[in-house]
Design a protein around this motif. Structure first.
Motif, mmCIF file in Angstrom:
data_model
loop_
_atom_site.group_PDB
_atom_site.id
_atom_site.type_symbol
_atom_site.label_atom_id
_atom_site.label_comp_id
_atom_site.label_asym_id
_atom_site.label_seq_id
_atom_site.Cartn_x
_atom_site.Cartn_y
_atom_site.Cartn_z
ATOM 1 N N PRO A 1 10.157 27.208 33.798
ATOM 2 C CA PRO A 1 10.561 27.725 32.559
ATOM 3 C C PRO A 1 10.707 29.096 32.739
ATOM 4 C CG PRO A 1 8.661 26.108 32.382
ATOM 5 C CD PRO A 1 8.815 26.226 33.838
ATOM 6 N N TRP B 1 -0.457 16.179 31.813
ATOM 7 C CA TRP B 1 0.924 15.659 31.226
ATOM 8 C C TRP B 1 0.827 14.220 31.806
ATOM 9 C CZ3 TRP B 1 4.625 17.105 28.343
ATOM 10 C CH2 TRP B 1 5.751 16.197 28.063
ATOM 11 N N GLU C 1 9.690 17.696 35.899
ATOM 12 C CA GLU C 1 10.837 18.457 35.142
ATOM 13 C C GLU C 1 10.854 18.188 33.558
ATOM 14 O OE1 GLU C 1 13.959 18.654 38.764
ATOM 15 O OE2 GLU C 1 13.610 16.709 37.701
ATOM 16 N N ALA C 2 10.053 16.921 33.275
ATOM 17 C CA ALA C 2 10.288 16.528 31.759
ATOM 18 C C ALA C 2 9.142 17.541 31.148
ATOM 19 C CB ALA C 2 9.699 14.997 31.642
ATOM 20 N N ASN D 1 8.242 20.440 32.127
ATOM 21 C CA ASN D 1 8.628 21.826 32.104
ATOM 22 C C ASN D 1 9.786 22.195 30.674
ATOM 23 O OD1 ASN D 1 7.335 22.815 34.274
ATOM 24 N ND2 ASN D 1 9.098 22.639 35.733
ATOM 25 N N ARG D 2 10.393 20.852 30.410
ATOM 26 C CA ARG D 2 11.280 20.920 29.280
ATOM 27 C C ARG D 2 10.477 21.102 28.017
ATOM 28 N NH1 ARG D 2 14.199 17.177 32.420
ATOM 29 N NH2 ARG D 2 13.394 15.287 31.547
ATOM 30 N N ALA D 3 9.324 20.351 28.001
ATOM 31 C CA ALA D 3 8.519 20.504 26.925
ATOM 32 C C ALA D 3 7.942 21.755 26.718
ATOM 33 C CB ALA D 3 7.472 19.397 26.987
ATOM 34 N N ALA E 1 9.039 24.572 27.812
ATOM 35 C CA ALA E 1 10.014 25.702 27.582
ATOM 36 C C ALA E 1 10.367 25.245 26.078
ATOM 37 C CB ALA E 1 11.276 25.229 28.461
ATOM 38 N N LEU E 2 10.656 24.176 25.565
ATOM 39 C CA LEU E 2 10.931 24.012 24.130
ATOM 40 C C LEU E 2 9.953 24.373 23.073
ATOM 41 C CD1 LEU E 2 13.020 22.644 22.145
ATOM 42 C CD2 LEU E 2 11.745 20.461 22.383
ATOM 43 N N HIS E 3 8.573 24.398 23.616
ATOM 44 C CA HIS E 3 7.656 24.696 22.548
ATOM 45 C C HIS E 3 7.024 26.062 22.918
ATOM 46 C CE1 HIS E 3 7.462 21.045 20.313
ATOM 47 N NE2 HIS E 3 7.806 20.466 21.717
#
Ligand SMILES: NC(=O)c1ccc[n+]([C@@H]2O[C@H](COP(=O)([O-])OP(=O)(O)OC[C@H]3O[C@@H](n4cnc5c(N)ncnc54)[C@H](OP(=O)(O)O)[C@@H]3O)[C@@H](O)[C@H]2O)c1
Length: 343
Positions: A136, A155, A296-297, A299-301, A303-305
């Motif tokens: 991220p 996670w 990777e999932a 990291n998306r969370a 980054a999003l939050h």
């Protein structure tokens, strides 16, 4: 970029923190399909202490370079690498080769970074391009270095426990895994009960979002307090980092609840009444970090939050042994980081 021929590595020549010394090693050349990562920051896990104490992987050949979790920059690529470009900021994954689904036993026992594979407390590490992820952008190198084991384990545990908004999650202690579990549980809309040996740490856990704090030292029968704090219903998920407290965790659970068995900081053995598993239809699942797809999932969370990992302290590579001593002292709140690229 011209790469040096040699680099610094923090090597353990015996199963003892005092044996950790900086040595010179050749910089590895990336082979076909590999990337060479200039490590900038690393973080320590309880596992690293257990290995140095010869309580985990006791037949590991010496000397070895410890630590699994790092962040760095891709500075060279081998032939046929398409996944990354020079300059990309990456984190190698802990279980090399585990990309999705379940790992093989060989991956779990022979392909983990920081023992038996050479670790990240060195300037350069070569790994297969398939075994690293982009990280991220809003995180510092030190923050990224906390993710590969501690964050991913938290996670995975919540994902295996099917966390939902409105659930209650119990986290044990205020170490790396527990604080990430607290943060991810809040992201998922859950209520969090945190255990700690320290009221001061519990206050900090509440500032991070914990709804209830229980001191497991002054309240040894904390399972009773957990039941009370949930109106008698119990929690939906326990992130079991203590291990030997499995009996108390079972007594804390709601009907149909889940325990992710993650760690063993309170000991490797637990005696549990089977009735407490059968009747309430409890699921108990061993957790082993997670796959690249989950990383990777996650990291998306993150980054999003805009989630920020909790860093307790940072030590230069040359003082790596002090970082291990600090982790062993149990004073930390969150992650202990080693600045590899600094002086
Ligand atoms: N299976 C996996 O994939 C996986 C991955 C990562 C870690 N782990 C394991 O999970 C455990 C935690 O790892 P970590 O890296 O998060 O460790 P850590 O950062 O060193 O944190 C350990 C924390 O545990 C708490 N603690 C100690 N004794 C306790 C007890 N009797 N009851 C409740 N909490 C207690 C302490 O919190 P307070 O100071 O607040 O009391 C301490 O800070 C270790 O056993 C580790 O090997 C397993």
């Amino acid at each position: 970029m011209t790469l040096p021929a040699t680099m610094r590595a923090l090597e353990a020549s015996a199963f003892a923190i005092d044996s950790l010394k900086l040595v010179e090693r050749p910089v590895p050349a990336p082979r076909r399909g590999e990337i060479l990562v200039r490590i900038r920051a690393a973080s320590l896990n309880y596992r690293d202490l257990a290995i140095l104490a010869q309580a985990y992987l006791p037949t590991l050949p010496l000397p070895y370079v410890p630590a699994s979790d790092g962040c760095g920059e891709v500075v060279a690529v081998g032939d046929e690498v398409t996944r990354f470009r020079l300059g990309d900021r990456v984190a190698p994954i802990y279980t090399q080769g585990w990309h999705d689904g379940k790992p093989t036993i060989e991956m779990r026992t022979k392909r983990t970074l920081g023992a038996p594979l050479s670790g990240v407390l060195q300037d350069y590490v070569a790994v297969p391009a398939e075994d690293a992820v982009i990280v991220p952008g809003h995180l510092t190198d030190a923050e990224v270095a906390t993710l590969p084991i501690a964050a991913l384990t938290a996670w995975s545990t919540l994902e295996e426990g099917d966390v939902k908004p409105g659930d209650t999650v119990l986290v044990q202690g205020t170490g790396g895994v527990a604080l990430f579990a607290l943060q991810f549980a809040k992201l998922a809309g859950a209520r969090v009960i945190a255990l700690s040996s320290s009221d001061e740490k519990l206050a900090r856990a509440k500032a991070l979002g914990a709804d209830v704090g229980i001191n497991y030292r002054t309240t040894p029968d904390w399972q009773v307090a957990v039941k009370e704090a949930t109106g008698g219903r119990g929690v939906d998920i326990v992130v079991e980092t203590a291990g030997a407290t499995l009996d108390k965790s079972l007594a804390s659970l709601a009907f149909g609840g889940f325990i992710g068995v993650v760690g063993f900081v309170a000991g490797y053995e637990a005696k549990i009444p089977l009735r407490a598993v059968l009747g309430p239809m409890i699921r108990i699942q061993g957790i082993a970090v997670g796959s690249r797809a989950r990383f990777e999932a996650m990291n998306r969370a993150i980054a999003l939050h805009g989630l920020k990992p909790v860093i307790d302290s940072t030590f230069p590579l040359a003082r790596g042994a002090d970082a291990f001593r600090h982790l062993a002292s149990g004073q930390h709140f969150g992650k202990v980081v080693i600045d590899v690229a600094g002086a």
